[in-house]
Motif scaffolding. Structure first.
Motif, PDB file in Angstrom:
ATOM      1  N   ASN A   1       8.406  -0.346  -7.422  1.00 51.24           N
ATOM      2  CA  ASN A   1       8.630  -1.315  -6.350  1.00 51.24           C
ATOM      3  C   ASN A   1       7.684  -2.512  -6.426  1.00 51.24           C
ATOM      4  O   ASN A   1       8.094  -3.649  -6.177  1.00 51.24           O
ATOM      5  CB  ASN A   1       8.521  -0.626  -4.985  1.00 51.24           C
ATOM      6  CG  ASN A   1       9.700   0.274  -4.733  1.00 51.24           C
ATOM      7  OD1 ASN A   1      10.824  -0.178  -4.606  1.00 51.24           O
ATOM      8  ND2 ASN A   1       9.459   1.582  -4.711  1.00 51.24           N
ATOM      9  N   PHE A   2       6.431  -2.279  -6.770  1.00 54.39           N
ATOM     10  CA  PHE A   2       5.463  -3.375  -6.867  1.00 54.39           C
ATOM     11  C   PHE A   2       5.874  -4.351  -7.969  1.00 54.39           C
ATOM     12  O   PHE A   2       5.913  -5.571  -7.751  1.00 54.39           O
ATOM     13  CB  PHE A   2       4.058  -2.823  -7.123  1.00 54.39           C
ATOM     14  CG  PHE A   2       2.975  -3.862  -7.088  1.00 54.39           C
ATOM     15  CD1 PHE A   2       2.533  -4.398  -5.883  1.00 54.39           C
ATOM     16  CD2 PHE A   2       2.382  -4.309  -8.256  1.00 54.39           C
ATOM     17  CE1 PHE A   2       1.529  -5.356  -5.844  1.00 54.39           C
ATOM     18  CE2 PHE A   2       1.368  -5.264  -8.225  1.00 54.39           C
ATOM     19  CZ  PHE A   2       0.952  -5.791  -7.018  1.00 54.39           C
ATOM     20  N   VAL A   3       6.200  -3.828  -9.140  1.00 52.36           N
ATOM     21  CA  VAL A   3       6.570  -4.701 -10.258  1.00 52.36           C
ATOM     22  C   VAL A   3       7.844  -5.479  -9.942  1.00 52.36           C
ATOM     23  O   VAL A   3       7.972  -6.651 -10.315  1.00 52.36           O
ATOM     24  CB  VAL A   3       6.699  -3.884 -11.567  1.00 52.36           C
ATOM     25  CG1 VAL A   3       7.352  -4.688 -12.671  1.00 52.36           C
ATOM     26  CG2 VAL A   3       5.332  -3.399 -12.006  1.00 52.36           C
TER      27      VAL A   3
ATOM     28  N   VAL B   1       5.431   7.796   0.630  1.00 54.03           N
ATOM     29  CA  VAL B   1       6.309   8.548  -0.253  1.00 54.03           C
ATOM     30  C   VAL B   1       6.359  10.002   0.209  1.00 54.03           C
ATOM     31  O   VAL B   1       5.384  10.748   0.043  1.00 54.03           O
ATOM     32  CB  VAL B   1       5.825   8.460  -1.723  1.00 54.03           C
ATOM     33  CG1 VAL B   1       6.754   9.237  -2.643  1.00 54.03           C
ATOM     34  CG2 VAL B   1       5.690   7.014  -2.163  1.00 54.03           C
ATOM     35  N   ASN B   2       7.472  10.402   0.805  1.00 51.47           N
ATOM     36  CA  ASN B   2       7.646  11.799   1.199  1.00 51.47           C
ATOM     37  C   ASN B   2       7.663  12.666  -0.051  1.00 51.47           C
ATOM     38  O   ASN B   2       8.410  12.400  -0.992  1.00 51.47           O
ATOM     39  CB  ASN B   2       8.937  11.996   1.990  1.00 51.47           C
ATOM     40  CG  ASN B   2       8.796  11.525   3.408  1.00 51.47           C
ATOM     41  OD1 ASN B   2       7.775  11.762   4.045  1.00 51.47           O
ATOM     42  ND2 ASN B   2       9.800  10.827   3.914  1.00 51.47           N
TER      43      ASN B   2
ATOM     44  N   ILE C   1       2.583   7.342  -7.815  1.00 50.02           N
ATOM     45  CA  ILE C   1       2.353   6.225  -8.731  1.00 50.02           C
ATOM     46  C   ILE C   1       3.669   5.609  -9.198  1.00 50.02           C
ATOM     47  O   ILE C   1       3.850   4.386  -9.156  1.00 50.02           O
ATOM     48  CB  ILE C   1       1.518   6.669  -9.951  1.00 50.02           C
ATOM     49  CG1 ILE C   1       0.105   7.053  -9.514  1.00 50.02           C
ATOM     50  CG2 ILE C   1       1.472   5.567 -11.009  1.00 50.02           C
ATOM     51  CD1 ILE C   1      -0.715   7.721 -10.617  1.00 50.02           C
ATOM     52  N   ARG C   2       4.590   6.429  -9.662  1.00 50.79           N
ATOM     53  CA  ARG C   2       5.842   5.897 -10.217  1.00 50.79           C
ATOM     54  C   ARG C   2       6.627   5.069  -9.214  1.00 50.79           C
ATOM     55  O   ARG C   2       7.027   3.945  -9.534  1.00 50.79           O
ATOM     56  CB  ARG C   2       6.688   7.036 -10.798  1.00 50.79           C
ATOM     57  CG  ARG C   2       6.178   7.517 -12.149  1.00 50.79           C
ATOM     58  CD  ARG C   2       7.102   8.541 -12.798  1.00 50.79           C
ATOM     59  NE  ARG C   2       7.168   9.796 -12.048  1.00 50.79           N
ATOM     60  CZ  ARG C   2       6.288  10.783 -12.162  1.00 50.79           C
ATOM     61  NH1 ARG C   2       5.267  10.672 -12.979  1.00 50.79           N
ATOM     62  NH2 ARG C   2       6.429  11.880 -11.458  1.00 50.79           N
TER      63      ARG C   2
ATOM     64  N   VAL D   1       0.850  -1.194   0.000  1.00 54.28           N
ATOM     65  CA  VAL D   1       0.000   0.000   0.000  1.00 54.28           C
ATOM     66  C   VAL D   1       0.884   1.242   0.000  1.00 54.28           C
ATOM     67  O   VAL D   1       1.737   1.394   0.876  1.00 54.28           O
ATOM     68  CB  VAL D   1      -0.940   0.021   1.228  1.00 54.28           C
ATOM     69  CG1 VAL D   1      -1.828   1.251   1.196  1.00 54.28           C
ATOM     70  CG2 VAL D   1      -1.781  -1.254   1.278  1.00 54.28           C
ATOM     71  N   SER D   2       0.671   2.109  -0.972  1.00 57.23           N
ATOM     72  CA  SER D   2       1.446   3.343  -1.099  1.00 57.23           C
ATOM     73  C   SER D   2       0.574   4.566  -0.840  1.00 57.23           C
ATOM     74  O   SER D   2      -0.611   4.575  -1.173  1.00 57.23           O
ATOM     75  CB  SER D   2       2.036   3.465  -2.508  1.00 57.23           C
ATOM     76  OG  SER D   2       2.953   2.442  -2.774  1.00 57.23           O
TER      77      SER D   2
END
Length: 131
Positions: free
Chosen positions: A122-124, A106-107, A116-117, A74-75
Motif C-alpha cells: 500500500n505504501f509503494v 492489519v487483522n 510488512i507485506r 502507519v501500520s
C-alpha cells in the motif's frame, strides 16, 4: 542523501523523497519524518517500536507546522506480541493532535511479514503522487 545525489541520477526534493521502516526503523522513520518534513514528502512506519514519545518527542510533538508530508502511513498488526499497542498509541496521539495520517491496522498481522507485506504494497502504491 548527498551521497545518493552525487553518485546516482535521482530526482531530488520532498516530492521525490520517501522514508519508511520496520520496528526500530519504523520509529526512526517517524522521528525523521516529524523532524524533517521539509525533506520527506512521504513517511511510513511498520510496527513502529516504543520510545518515540518518551525518548525523542512528546505526544504533543506528533504534529506538523506549515510543512506536512503528503502521506503519513502507519501500520500495525493485531497479533504483534513484541510491541503490542505502541503503534496504536502513536495513532491515538496523532488523532488527538489533528495530524492527518493513514492508520493501517492489519487483522492477523504480526511483528513480521504479515504486517510488512501489506504495508509495503500500500505504501509503494501511494508514494510519489503529489507532483
Amino acid at each position: 542523501m548527498p551521497y545518493m545525489e552525487q553518485n546516482y541520477s535521482i530526482k531530488t526534493g520532498r516530492d521525490n523523497t520517501a522514508i519508511t521502516g520496520f520496528s526500530m526503523g519504523g520509529r526512526e522513520s517517524l522521528y525523521i519524518g516529524f523532524s524533517r518534513p521539509d525533506l520527506f514528502g512521504y513517511v511510513g512506519a511498520m510496527c513502529p517500536a516504543p520510545g518515540l514519545t518518551t525518548d525523542l518527542l512528546t505526544d504533543a510533538q506528533l504534529t506538523f507546522g506549515s510543512v506536512k508530508p503528503y502521506l503519513l502511513f502507519v501500520s500495525a498488526g493485531s497479533n504483534d506480541t513484541l510491541i503490542y499497542q505502541t503503534p496504536a498509541g502513536y495513532h491515538d496521539a496523532m488523532t488527538k493532535n489533528g495530524t492527518t495520517h493513514i492508520w493501517h491496522y492489519v487483522n492477523g498481522g504480526d511483528h513480521g511479514g504479515k504486517t510488512i507485506r501489506p504495508h509495503m504494497y500500500n505504501f509503494v502504491r501511494a508514494v510519489f503522487k503529489a507532483a
